[in-house]
Structures are given as C-alpha cells and as structure tokens.
Design an enzyme around this catalytic site. Sequence first.
Site, PDB file in Angstrom:
ATOM      1  N   ASP A  96       0.831  -1.210   0.000  1.00  0.00           N
ATOM      2  CA  ASP A  96       0.000   0.000   0.000  1.00  0.00           C
ATOM      3  C   ASP A  96       0.863   1.257   0.000  1.00  0.00           C
ATOM      4  OD1 ASP A  96      -2.648  -0.930  -0.045  1.00  0.00           O
ATOM      5  OD2 ASP A  96      -2.661  -1.331   2.098  1.00  0.00           O
ATOM      6  N   GLU A 118      -3.874   6.981   2.836  1.00  0.00           N
ATOM      7  CA  GLU A 118      -4.392   6.182   3.948  1.00  0.00           C
ATOM      8  C   GLU A 118      -3.288   5.795   4.922  1.00  0.00           C
ATOM      9  OE1 GLU A 118      -6.647   1.899   4.728  1.00  0.00           O
ATOM     10  OE2 GLU A 118      -6.120   2.492   2.688  1.00  0.00           O
ATOM     11  N   ASP A 125      -6.252   6.137  -1.951  1.00  0.00           N
ATOM     12  CA  ASP A 125      -6.397   4.829  -1.308  1.00  0.00           C
ATOM     13  C   ASP A 125      -5.649   3.845  -2.207  1.00  0.00           C
ATOM     14  OD1 ASP A 125      -7.027   2.515  -0.024  1.00  0.00           O
ATOM     15  OD2 ASP A 125      -9.179   2.891   0.105  1.00  0.00           O
ATOM     16  N   ILE A 163      -4.661   0.559  -2.170  1.00  0.00           N
ATOM     17  CA  ILE A 163      -5.324  -0.710  -2.492  1.00  0.00           C
ATOM     18  C   ILE A 163      -6.549  -0.821  -1.586  1.00  0.00           C
ATOM     19  CG2 ILE A 163      -5.167  -3.220  -2.703  1.00  0.00           C
ATOM     20  CD1 ILE A 163      -2.177  -3.009  -2.931  1.00  0.00           C
ATOM     21  N   ASP A 164      -7.703  -0.449  -2.113  1.00  0.00           N
ATOM     22  CA  ASP A 164      -8.941  -0.607  -1.363  1.00  0.00           C
ATOM     23  C   ASP A 164      -9.355  -2.082  -1.415  1.00  0.00           C
ATOM     24  OD1 ASP A 164     -11.162   0.720   0.052  1.00  0.00           O
ATOM     25  OD2 ASP A 164     -12.365   0.016  -1.627  1.00  0.00           O
ATOM     26  N   THR A 199      -8.255  -4.522   0.768  1.00  0.00           N
ATOM     27  CA  THR A 199      -7.001  -5.260   0.893  1.00  0.00           C
ATOM     28  C   THR A 199      -7.232  -6.735   1.207  1.00  0.00           C
ATOM     29  OG1 THR A 199      -5.988  -3.226   1.745  1.00  0.00           O
ATOM     30  CG2 THR A 199      -4.744  -5.259   2.014  1.00  0.00           C
ATOM     31  N   ASP A 225     -11.537   6.488   0.945  1.00  0.00           N
ATOM     32  CA  ASP A 225     -12.418   5.495   0.342  1.00  0.00           C
ATOM     33  C   ASP A 225     -13.400   6.113  -0.638  1.00  0.00           C
ATOM     34  OD1 ASP A 225     -11.615   3.120   1.861  1.00  0.00           O
ATOM     35  OD2 ASP A 225     -12.573   4.064   3.581  1.00  0.00           O
TER      36      ASP A 225
END
Length: 380
Positions: free
Chosen positions: A54, A79, A153, A155-156, A158, A303
């Site tokens: 991330d 994030e 974000d 890697i939403d 995860t 997000d």
Amino acid sequence: MADLLRLLLRVGEKAANVARLCRQEAPLFQLLVQEKTGEDKNKKFVQDFKTLADVVIQEMIRHDVRVQFPEMAGFIHGEESNMFENGLGESVTVTVCTTEEETAKLLATVLDGDQTAASLLARAIHQDPATIEVSTDSLTIPLKPSELGIWIDPIDATSQYIKGREEVLEEGRLFPSGLHCALVLIGVYLRSTGEPVMGVINQPFNNKDPADRGWRGKHYWGVSCGSINICSESRPRNRSEGQRGLSVVLSSSEKQAVKEALTLVCGPDKLIYASGAGHKILCVIQGLADAYVLSEGSTFKWDSCAPHALLRALGGGVVDLAMSLQQSDSGAQDPSTELTYHLPRTDRKGAERWANHGGLVAYRDNSQLRSIIGALKGKL
C-alpha cells in the site's frame, strides 16, 4: 487541468502494475501471503507486507504528482503512514528516490535485506506504464493545481487482494467478492470547499488475457466542476419518482434495522452484499446497484473521494446518512449533506479525524435517494 487527469490515469496504471506484480512474482507473493511462524521470524514485518505494498503505491503516486505539480505537495493525502520498522528495530521512511537503484536500496532496508524483492518493487515504481488511451485533449477544466488536494487509497479492499479469489466478470452482473474488488482510488477535491471534482479508479484485476493468462485492468474516471460533468461511464436511465424495486448494495455486517427498512423499499431480492467500500460505490457508478448504504462511520475520505467525483459527474453523489436523516423533509435534499474532503474532525485523533462518521449513501438518482432516506427515517 486535463494534464492532471492524464497524470492520475498514468500513475493509477503504475499503481495497478505494482499490485499485480506483488501477486505474480514469487518473491513478493510469498511475502504477501505467507504466514511466518517461529521465534526466529519477524512476525510484525510479515503481517505488514500488505501495508508496505500500500505504502509503495501511495508514495509513488505522491512522488509523481509532486514532480509535475509541486504546488500540490502539501495537499496529497494517503491512507497509510510511510514510517516502517524493520526486523532490526530501525525506523525507515519509505519514499521514492531519484533513481531505481536508490529506491531499491531503501526498500531493502525495510525488507530486511531482501534484494530480490526490493529490486522488483523498485523497477515497477520507476517504470512508465503503457500508454492509456483517453480522449482528454478537448477537455478544459477551469481549476489550478494550487486550488486542489488529493486523497489516495492505494489498495482498497485489501483483504480481497490478499485472499486472491479469481472471478470471471460478466457484463451487467455484480460479483460480490474476489480480486476484482481491489481498487486503486485517487480523488481530487477543492481545498476551499472540499467538493470532489475529479476521480480516477483503477481496477487492476478486471480480466485475464487468454494469450498469456496475465491480469489486465480497467480504469474509470470522472470530472465534475461547475457545468462540466464528464464520466467514462454512462449516465443512469431515468427513473420515475417513487418507483419501487430499487437495488441497494450493503456490507454483510450492516445493522438488521437497516436491512429490514430497506427490504420494504427494495424487496429482499434487491438487497445485495459485497466487499470493499470503493467497490460498492463502483457498483453504483456502473449501474449494478442503485445505491450503497452504510450506517456506520467505518469508511474514510480516501475510500469515497474518487468514486464520489464520478457519481457527481453522473448526476448522483454521496451524502452523510446521519445528516440526511436529521432533515425535516426527506424529499428536499440539502447539498450541505454531501460529503466533503478538506476538513478533519477536530474532536478525533489519528485516522478517525478523516472518517465519514455519519455513515453514507452513494446514489445515482435523487428520487432513489429520497426513497432510501424516507425508508430509514426513524429506524436508526
């Protein structure tokens, strides 16, 4: 600001390349999914490799934007913290260096000397992606970089990325879980008002190439600024006000009171459960669901910022659910209930300062939003 959109599409694809690389290259894949045990293993680091992936993506996007638009440097938020502690207890700040070799050397200090993994990541960070074909030459956006901020974000969803379950997506059908739920989200907002004005979503695991069985991605983008509303997806079909049979996507952990209230509006077969906050809003953007409802304050600005901009370009939006329920007339939506992205909550600490505390409703059509708010009034 068409230049900024082109840049974000490019860095979104670079981010997708890193996400794919971590799953397809054995040295990185083992770090991503292997559960190490035993006293001689560094438990903390292994648990955090997914976070390192991330952070690498986040810092790469931040670096590339700062290079082209230095006036945005202090307003590129992500994030993740970029501070890591390696197996020796040393604190390392993860950044993108001037050269691939320097970046690999830095990453190796975080990866406890794993030169192979560090070199693979550094190469992806410094490698330009294939050209992205998007017609933005005629797009004029009356904004300056000094007026804008960015939420990333990296890697939403995860957990879906780690689990890695593969799905063959079909046009017009919502698939609730799997690798396709993992998204790279880059949202742009106005510093003065917090309005989302531009969004880029990259879906790294959209389909597999039948020739080499490698993953191919798909990107979505939108701009909503004054009279300019352009989106890579089509606008929703017109729906008559009060029309029943809406479809709503929810988290499986949503409150029972919300599920029961929405069942009266939608019918039990129109409540859909899916993973990932960004993925659920993307389902609304694509028209796979009419709305996404979340009653808890468990999502954050990173997000929602990017997909919110796309929904605005389509005539929809994302509202604060608690504020909307407090209105005296659910038929007259107040623009002030739309989520904004520029101010933290001063009564909270850490990441909670940037949470969407009132829950949210992501919607494509105002009449559908009114139906949902009306159904939930007095139930929460």
